[in-house]
Scaffold this motif. Sequence first.
Motif, PDB file in Angstrom:
ATOM      1  N   GLU A 183       0.568   4.784   4.674  1.00 29.79           N
ATOM      2  CA  GLU A 183       0.297   4.447   3.277  1.00 29.79           C
ATOM      3  C   GLU A 183       1.148   3.259   2.818  1.00 29.79           C
ATOM      4  OE1 GLU A 183      -1.680   4.773  -0.306  1.00 29.79           O
ATOM      5  OE2 GLU A 183      -2.107   5.852   1.558  1.00 29.79           O
ATOM      6  N   MET A 218       8.823   4.430   2.931  1.00 29.46           N
ATOM      7  CA  MET A 218       7.560   4.839   3.572  1.00 29.46           C
ATOM      8  C   MET A 218       7.428   4.186   4.949  1.00 29.46           C
ATOM      9  SD  MET A 218       5.073   4.651   0.223  1.00 29.46           S
ATOM     10  CE  MET A 218       3.555   5.051   1.046  1.00 29.46           C
ATOM     11  N   TYR A 219       7.796   2.910   5.053  1.00 30.82           N
ATOM     12  CA  TYR A 219       7.785   2.255   6.373  1.00 30.82           C
ATOM     13  C   TYR A 219       8.775   2.940   7.305  1.00 30.82           C
ATOM     14  CZ  TYR A 219       4.963  -1.885   5.216  1.00 30.82           C
ATOM     15  OH  TYR A 219       3.953  -2.734   4.884  1.00 30.82           O
ATOM     16  N   ARG A 237       9.785   5.904   7.367  1.00 36.84           N
ATOM     17  CA  ARG A 237       9.271   7.210   7.815  1.00 36.84           C
ATOM     18  C   ARG A 237       7.951   7.082   8.575  1.00 36.84           C
ATOM     19  NH1 ARG A 237      11.993  11.451   5.114  1.00 36.84           N
ATOM     20  NH2 ARG A 237      13.294  10.666   3.431  1.00 36.84           N
ATOM     21  N   ARG A 238       7.505   5.816   8.774  1.00 36.49           N
ATOM     22  CA  ARG A 238       6.282   5.505   9.526  1.00 36.49           C
ATOM     23  C   ARG A 238       5.039   6.083   8.842  1.00 36.49           C
ATOM     24  NH1 ARG A 238       7.569   1.295  11.510  1.00 36.49           N
ATOM     25  NH2 ARG A 238       6.176   1.312  13.253  1.00 36.49           N
ATOM     26  N   ASN A 239       5.028   6.032   7.521  1.00 34.35           N
ATOM     27  CA  ASN A 239       3.894   6.492   6.732  1.00 34.35           C
ATOM     28  C   ASN A 239       2.906   5.332   6.592  1.00 34.35           C
ATOM     29  OD1 ASN A 239       2.093   7.251   4.734  1.00 34.35           O
ATOM     30  ND2 ASN A 239       3.653   8.142   3.405  1.00 34.35           N
TER      31      ASN A 239
END
Length: 184
Positions: free
Chosen positions: A16, A9-10, A12-14
């Motif tokens: 959340e 997630m990090y 992909r720069r999400n």
Amino acid sequence: MEDHVIVEMYWRRNPEAIRETAKAYGPYCKTIARNILHDARDAEECVNDTWLGTWNAIPENRPTLLAPFLGKITRNLAFNRYKSARAEKRGGGEFPLVLEELSECASANDTVQTLEAAELGQAVSRFLYTLPERDCNVFLRRYWFGEPLAKIAGRYGMRENSVKTCLYRSREKLRQYLEKEEVL
């Protein structure tokens, strides 16, 4: 949520990812910061800075174990905040005692600050594998988490003097190990 999912997630720069990290590792990071800073507000700010530091660091790094990665960021931020807060005033707390105890492992000609940090870190990591599990845990609780002696004693059902003795012996073994490895 598993570490690799959070790291992805990090990656992909999400945004959340920060929420999930705080949910999974917030108490862990707060404990580290609070043990160094001894101030709940400073510790909270440090943990929030940890999430930003993680956000900025992960595109360049892809940690396989998130807890130590976050712990290192938190410790570095807490140490910097501690040094900054103590620049004008000298205070008490566990951190000066922890540094004083560890300085015994350095020879008279060297100090912990002047040793090659990466080499020293690797040597200490190798050394920890030579200790019995309880001694290793006591060492880490004191010198990684900065826990007070009384708390360590309670955690492991030991007397405070027994913790001191265990730490003294571990520091002596560390000093000998570092000399043998020619780090000192």
